[in-house]
Structures are given as C-alpha cells and as structure tokens.
Scaffold this motif. Structure first.
Motif, PDB file in Angstrom:
ATOM      1  N   ILE A 254       0.834  -1.209   0.000  1.00 51.04           N
ATOM      2  CA  ILE A 254       0.000   0.000   0.000  1.00 51.04           C
ATOM      3  C   ILE A 254       0.865   1.254   0.000  1.00 51.04           C
ATOM      4  O   ILE A 254       0.594   2.216  -0.737  1.00 51.04           O
ATOM      5  CB  ILE A 254      -0.949  -0.019   1.214  1.00 51.04           C
ATOM      6  N   LEU A 255       1.921   1.251   0.803  1.00 55.91           N
ATOM      7  CA  LEU A 255       2.814   2.408   0.863  1.00 55.91           C
ATOM      8  C   LEU A 255       3.480   2.645  -0.495  1.00 55.91           C
ATOM      9  O   LEU A 255       3.537   3.788  -0.979  1.00 55.91           O
ATOM     10  CB  LEU A 255       3.876   2.191   1.948  1.00 55.91           C
ATOM     11  N   SER A 256       3.969   1.579  -1.126  1.00 52.11           N
ATOM     12  CA  SER A 256       4.616   1.708  -2.433  1.00 52.11           C
ATOM     13  C   SER A 256       3.620   2.170  -3.490  1.00 52.11           C
ATOM     14  O   SER A 256       3.933   3.029  -4.329  1.00 52.11           O
ATOM     15  CB  SER A 256       5.237   0.368  -2.842  1.00 52.11           C
ATOM     16  N   LEU A 257       2.422   1.597  -3.440  1.00 47.98           N
ATOM     17  CA  LEU A 257       1.397   1.945  -4.415  1.00 47.98           C
ATOM     18  C   LEU A 257       0.957   3.394  -4.264  1.00 47.98           C
ATOM     19  O   LEU A 257       0.788   4.112  -5.260  1.00 47.98           O
ATOM     20  CB  LEU A 257       0.204   1.004  -4.261  1.00 47.98           C
ATOM     21  N   GLU A 258       0.798   3.841  -3.027  1.00 49.56           N
ATOM     22  CA  GLU A 258       0.381   5.223  -2.800  1.00 49.56           C
ATOM     23  C   GLU A 258       1.461   6.201  -3.266  1.00 49.56           C
ATOM     24  O   GLU A 258       1.155   7.266  -3.826  1.00 49.56           O
ATOM     25  CB  GLU A 258       0.080   5.439  -1.317  1.00 49.56           C
ATOM     26  N   THR A 259       2.703   5.833  -3.036  1.00 53.26           N
ATOM     27  CA  THR A 259       3.803   6.682  -3.512  1.00 53.26           C
ATOM     28  C   THR A 259       3.762   6.803  -5.026  1.00 53.26           C
ATOM     29  O   THR A 259       3.912   7.892  -5.592  1.00 53.26           O
ATOM     30  CB  THR A 259       5.156   6.106  -3.065  1.00 53.26           C
ATOM     31  N   LEU A 260       3.551   5.658  -5.700  1.00 52.60           N
ATOM     32  CA  LEU A 260       3.475   5.666  -7.161  1.00 52.60           C
ATOM     33  C   LEU A 260       2.272   6.471  -7.643  1.00 52.60           C
ATOM     34  O   LEU A 260       2.364   7.235  -8.621  1.00 52.60           O
ATOM     35  CB  LEU A 260       3.397   4.229  -7.673  1.00 52.60           C
ATOM     36  N   ILE A 261       1.134   6.338  -6.957  1.00 56.11           N
ATOM     37  CA  ILE A 261      -0.076   7.072  -7.344  1.00 56.11           C
ATOM     38  C   ILE A 261       0.139   8.578  -7.217  1.00 56.11           C
ATOM     39  O   ILE A 261      -0.263   9.365  -8.093  1.00 56.11           O
ATOM     40  CB  ILE A 261      -1.268   6.609  -6.486  1.00 56.11           C
ATOM     41  N   ILE A 262       0.766   9.002  -6.143  1.00 53.31           N
ATOM     42  CA  ILE A 262       1.022  10.432  -5.944  1.00 53.31           C
ATOM     43  C   ILE A 262       1.932  10.968  -7.045  1.00 53.31           C
ATOM     44  O   ILE A 262       1.692  12.050  -7.609  1.00 53.31           O
ATOM     45  CB  ILE A 262       1.639  10.673  -4.550  1.00 53.31           C
ATOM     46  N   ILE A 263       2.977  10.214  -7.365  1.00 51.55           N
ATOM     47  CA  ILE A 263       3.907  10.646  -8.431  1.00 51.55           C
ATOM     48  C   ILE A 263       3.172  10.756  -9.753  1.00 51.55           C
ATOM     49  O   ILE A 263       3.309  11.754 -10.482  1.00 51.55           O
ATOM     50  CB  ILE A 263       5.087   9.666  -8.533  1.00 51.55           C
ATOM     51  N   LEU A 264       2.369   9.725 -10.102  1.00 49.37           N
ATOM     52  CA  LEU A 264       1.628   9.755 -11.365  1.00 49.37           C
ATOM     53  C   LEU A 264       0.605  10.893 -11.384  1.00 49.37           C
ATOM     54  O   LEU A 264       0.386  11.529 -12.432  1.00 49.37           O
ATOM     55  CB  LEU A 264       0.921   8.417 -11.577  1.00 49.37           C
ATOM     56  N   SER A 265      -0.028  11.147 -10.237  1.00 44.84           N
ATOM     57  CA  SER A 265      -1.032  12.220 -10.166  1.00 44.84           C
ATOM     58  C   SER A 265      -0.399  13.574 -10.437  1.00 44.84           C
ATOM     59  O   SER A 265      -0.960  14.412 -11.173  1.00 44.84           O
ATOM     60  CB  SER A 265      -1.711  12.214  -8.795  1.00 44.84           C
ATOM     61  N   VAL A 266       0.778  13.807  -9.858  1.00 42.06           N
ATOM     62  CA  VAL A 266       1.470  15.074 -10.064  1.00 42.06           C
ATOM     63  C   VAL A 266       1.933  15.206 -11.509  1.00 42.06           C
ATOM     64  O   VAL A 266       1.768  16.257 -12.153  1.00 42.06           O
ATOM     65  CB  VAL A 266       2.665  15.195  -9.092  1.00 42.06           C
ATOM     66  N   VAL A 267       2.501  14.119 -12.048  1.00 42.09           N
ATOM     67  CA  VAL A 267       3.011  14.168 -13.425  1.00 42.09           C
ATOM     68  C   VAL A 267       1.878  14.371 -14.418  1.00 42.09           C
ATOM     69  O   VAL A 267       1.980  15.167 -15.366  1.00 42.09           O
ATOM     70  CB  VAL A 267       3.793  12.878 -13.742  1.00 42.09           C
ATOM     71  N   ASN A 268       0.754  13.664 -14.232  1.00 40.33           N
ATOM     72  CA  ASN A 268      -0.338  13.721 -15.199  1.00 40.33           C
ATOM     73  C   ASN A 268      -1.150  15.008 -15.140  1.00 40.33           C
ATOM     74  O   ASN A 268      -1.887  15.328 -16.080  1.00 40.33           O
ATOM     75  CB  ASN A 268      -1.282  12.524 -14.981  1.00 40.33           C
ATOM     76  N   THR A 269      -1.077  15.768 -14.052  1.00 38.96           N
ATOM     77  CA  THR A 269      -1.803  17.040 -13.989  1.00 38.96           C
ATOM     78  C   THR A 269      -1.080  18.158 -14.722  1.00 38.96           C
ATOM     79  O   THR A 269      -1.682  19.183 -15.063  1.00 38.96           O
ATOM     80  CB  THR A 269      -2.006  17.465 -12.519  1.00 38.96           C
ATOM     81  N   GLY A 270       0.222  17.945 -14.968  1.00 41.41           N
ATOM     82  CA  GLY A 270       0.979  18.962 -15.692  1.00 41.41           C
ATOM     83  C   GLY A 270       1.393  20.123 -14.803  1.00 41.41           C
ATOM     84  O   GLY A 270       1.088  20.178 -13.614  1.00 41.41           O
TER      85      GLY A 270
END
Length: 321
Positions: A254-270
C-alpha cells in the motif's frame, strides 16, 4: 447443496480418499533419519517428507530386489520467496540424472517433498504453499511444483522394497505401500478410475483421478477439457498466490502503491495545475486500484465456483453410472 459447502466436502473427500485407496502406510514421525522395509509381497510406491525447512539437504536410498537408487535433494531460499532446488538421482548402473528447478513463491520457510506422486496423498496439513513433486521412475529424474498427481507418467514409477534416508532435520516421513499385484495393475497399467471397481453399496469413494478419467471418456471434447482444467489450475494457482502475497505484505504494498499514485497524479496534472486536480487524480487512481483488486478476487471466486459446479455435476453423473 451450496457450492461453498460442497467445496468443503470435496476437500475433505480428497484428503480422506487416499487412506481408502492405498493398502498400507508406514510412518516415521519426528525423525532425522529413517529406514522402512516393506512387508512381504508389498512394495513402496510413494514417499512423502513433510515439512522440510528450506536450506536443508535430503538423501534417500531406494532399493528394489538388490537394485539401489540414490536420490539427493538440496534446497536454498533467498528473500523469503526465491526457492532453488537441485535434485540428483544415481541409477543402479551408476548413471546420473540431475535437475535444477526454481520458483518465486511464498514457502513460509518450509516445503513438502513427494517422491513419485502417483496418487493424491495428504498425510499432513503442512500449509507451506510449496510442494516439490519428484518423479523418479525409469525416465530421467524430473521435478515440478504443486502438480500432484496430474502430469506424471505413472507407468514409469519404480516399486521399492525398502527405503532409508538422511533428512538433515527432524521431520515426518510417510511411505505409501501396496501389494506388488496392485502396483502392476494400478500403477504400471495406470488406471485413473482405480477405486470405482471397489465401491461399497453405501459408500461412494472417489478422487480427482476418477473425475479426470470420467472426463477423458467424453469423445473429442473430453481431452480438450482436461487441458483447459490444467491451464485453469495454473492460472488459479498464480492468482491465489499473488492474492495471498498482497494480503500478507499489505502495508509495504500500500505504501509503495500510494507513492506511485502520488507521483503519477502530479506528473499527469501537468505544470501549474491546481491542487484539487492533483487530489482528484489521487482519488480516481485509488478507486481504480481498489476496483481492480476486487475484480481480481471476484474473477477468482467466479472461476472456483464454476469449477466446483462442473465437478459437482460430474460426481452426480458418476454416482448414477
């Protein structure tokens, strides 16, 4: 009968049926060495050692009428999930056959060894998630994981008049025996329906081999369905393994997945995107991951229920034949 209740009954019958099918079992409990001699007119056709800690070396001396086979098994584990096995079989004429097998699977530090898994046996309740099945036989030694008993060429199995070994640790040994005539009739001339001929008037005895034998008699589609069951078993095994792996290691995943989700969320918002957009992406990605996990569980459950219903229908048909 509800599918879940039938599944529990099915599991119980599978665990009990070997005791009804075999002629005798010689056990050596909590020993680091063993030596078992088959009675007159009996042979040892299958040996189970359970549980065996990873990293332990086993050696077995298997004899039949003066012919001696030496089987050695070495194991190693790293990071708790990488399992390596080296198996060597020395034949009476001195020739050597060896095999290296490996798997990435949770073993809880233990595994179960089955030598010549001709018929299903469950002499202990070791839940190590890892069983190494060894075919000694007249063909070169081979080893697979969790395939008992489907896939083995049972007719090449060797009868043993005695067996002894050094296990390197205190554990349990079960030697399955039958008469030499039974070995000839039911192993050398392998009969997947073995046991049906001995049905009592009120007791219905059956094993998975009987179900496979019943299916195989269906023209054209029978063999194809058996192949489909084999593939389905592989898929279900892998899916259940990863489901257990995810649950067992939930905090880290869960910790690894949440970290990845946060990174993807920031990258995909531009660039210069409002914070609410980032939070919205985090929410949507979390929902997608949760839905994906429950979809996997539901798919696994659906397949298992469907398989149980098929086997239920087959058992009912077998009762009527």
């Amino acid at each position: 009968m509800k599918p879940v209740f039938f599944f529990l009954c099915l599991l119980g019958l599978i665990l009990v049926s070997p005791a009804m099918a075999i002629n005798s079992t010689a056990s050596a409990m909590s020993v680091s060495q063993y030596s078992i001699q088959a009675p007159d007119n009996y042979v040892i056709y299958q040996i189970i050692v359970d549980p065996v800690p990873m990293g332990t070396n086993q050696s077995h001396v298997l004899n039949y009428n003066g012919a001696t086979f030496l089987l050695t098994i070495g194991s190693a584990q790293s990071y708790g999930i990488f399992n390596e096995f080296d198996i060597a079989l020395t034949y009476p004429n001195g020739s050597l056959s060896s095999k290296h097998v490996s798997t990435t699977r949770i073993s809880l530090g233990n595994y179960k060894t089955t030598i010549q898994p001709v018929f299903s046996q469950a002499q202990s309740l070791n839940n190590a998630y890892l069983t190494i099945d060894l075919q000694v036989g007249l063909t070169p030694v081979s080893a697979e994981f969790n395939t008992q008993p489907a896939g083995w060429l049972a007719s090449s199995a060797i009868p043993f008049s005695s067996a002894s070994g050094n296990l390197g640790v205190s554990t349990n040994v079960f030697c399955e025996m039958m008469t030499l005539d039974d070995f000839q009739n039911n192993v050398v001339n392998y009969n997947s329906l073995w046991g049906l001929k001995n049905l009592g008037s009120t007791v219905f005895q059956w094993t998975y081999e009987m179900v496979l034998g019943f299916i195989s008699n269906i023209p054209v589609i029978g063999p194809l369905f058996i192949q489909l069951l084999t593939l389905l078993g592989i898929v279900l095994t892998e899916m259940s393994f990863w489901a257990v792996f995810i649950v067992t290691n939930a905090p880290a995943i869960i910790l690894s997945l949440e970290t990845l989700i946060i990174i993807l969320s920031v990258v995909n918002t531009g660039k210069n995107a409002p914070l609410r957009k980032v939070l919205s992406n985090i929410y949507q990605y979390n929902v997608a991951c949760i839905n994906g996990f429950f979809t996997l569980i539901e798919l696994l459950r659906g397949w298992i229920i469907s398989l149980i219903e098929v086997i239920t229908s087959i058992v009912q048909a077998m009762k009527l034949t």
